[in-house]
Design a protein around this motif. Sequence first.
Motif, PDB file in Angstrom:
ATOM      1  N   LYS A  81       0.821  -1.204   0.000  1.00 31.31           N
ATOM      2  CA  LYS A  81       0.000   0.000   0.000  1.00 31.31           C
ATOM      3  C   LYS A  81       0.859   1.260   0.000  1.00 31.31           C
ATOM      4  O   LYS A  81       0.436   2.302  -0.530  1.00 31.31           O
TER       5      LYS A  81
ATOM      6  N   ASP B 233      -6.457  -1.795  -2.026  1.00 32.58           N
ATOM      7  CA  ASP B 233      -7.510  -0.829  -1.685  1.00 32.58           C
ATOM      8  C   ASP B 233      -7.346   0.486  -2.449  1.00 32.58           C
ATOM      9  O   ASP B 233      -7.490   1.582  -1.894  1.00 32.58           O
TER      10      ASP B 233
ATOM     11  N   GLU C 145     -10.453   3.125  -2.682  1.00 35.52           N
ATOM     12  CA  GLU C 145     -10.627   3.962  -1.499  1.00 35.52           C
ATOM     13  C   GLU C 145      -9.483   4.962  -1.368  1.00 35.52           C
ATOM     14  O   GLU C 145      -9.687   6.116  -0.990  1.00 35.52           O
ATOM     15  N   TRP C 146      -8.284   4.508  -1.688  1.00 34.24           N
ATOM     16  CA  TRP C 146      -7.111   5.400  -1.645  1.00 34.24           C
ATOM     17  C   TRP C 146      -7.295   6.579  -2.593  1.00 34.24           C
ATOM     18  O   TRP C 146      -6.982   7.726  -2.252  1.00 34.24           O
TER      19      TRP C 146
ATOM     20  N   ASP D 167      -6.692  -5.620  -3.781  1.00 37.76           N
ATOM     21  CA  ASP D 167      -5.914  -6.014  -2.609  1.00 37.76           C
ATOM     22  C   ASP D 167      -5.254  -4.819  -1.930  1.00 37.76           C
ATOM     23  O   ASP D 167      -5.118  -4.781  -0.696  1.00 37.76           O
TER      24      ASP D 167
END
Length: 377
Positions: free
Chosen positions: A88, A128, A131-132, A126
């Motif tokens: 991430k 995200d 949303e990020w 995976d």
Amino acid sequence: MTIQNLETMPKLGMGMMRLPLRDEIIDIEQVKRMVDHYLENGLNYFDTAYVYHGGKSEGALKEALVTRYPRESFYLADKLPAWAMKTKEDRDRILNEQLDRLGTDYIDFYLLHAVEDGTNYNTYVDLDCFEWAKQKKAEGKIRHFGFSFHGTPELLEEILDQHPEVEFVQIQLNYLDWDNPVVRSGRLYEILRSRNIPMIIMEPVKGGTLANLDDEVSNILTAIHPDHSQASWAIRFAAGLPGVMTVLSGMSSEEQLKDNVNTITHFESLNDQERKAIEEVVYILSHRNTVPCTGCSYCIDGCPSKIHIPELFKALNLARMYPDSLNGPKKLYKQMIEAGESGLASSCIACGQCESVCPQHLPIIKLIAETANKLEN
């Protein structure tokens, strides 16, 4: 900016994937002249990506555009690549690197790059990334969020159902791929149009294929408009579709740019006679046995054998079109190898890296083997 505003965007976007080169380096002075001409004609949408030109495209855009014009006078589009991320933390690392390369503190249109069934889409889920992207929009680092798409209609509907925050989608669309059973441009268009989601169109001339038609098919078009370029027909087909926000063209010369700008600034939708001519061209082309490679070059960087796959396919297509006269294709292939532009087709180790990133989902390993068989023997 609302969806209604998006649909009034410049109909021609300047793609930064196939920039002119001089001695294998981006010809920045020519790019500056192209940028100037494009802007002088009231157009201002520039599309780049983290991986274009081996990571040099964003810097070229900074030098040719961002440092020379007021930031509010143009739109920048850039993309987050799934294949360059493992964690991430990579999301912010890449975005911050892009902002630095571009010399700006925000990007107008930010896309998840090459969303498709399998690895790429799974990575975005995976990590995200949807949303990020909402968070980055709230922070002002991106203004509008969407994705470029190379997957199935079923996946497109699934994503749009799950993510109503998506403001636009970029799809491959041209008159030859409208009914292509792999690309399925027509079906993707219908899905987006039914949801009133603005579209950015990529590959309107199919990697140059529709700008370099042979005499048999080009004569159909020139019989109607002797002074119109082949590319102009493809650009008009895409730009005339309702719901299309911008049509991207990766122009690699001033001549190409001026022709496309002229098409858009004097734009006319296709009439019935012109549509029938295109249908005739599609019928002929779709019944030929050629490899539908667009030359995006995603397959090249990770090839352990240094095979320039798109160039190989140009030679293979010639061999397929003229099976009784292989001297030309073999000569083209030999010159390519001797010039060090590509590794031998027979050096392919069938690792599958190329097939995993091909937006056209081509059976590249099989096609490379065919190239070796036809052009090396």
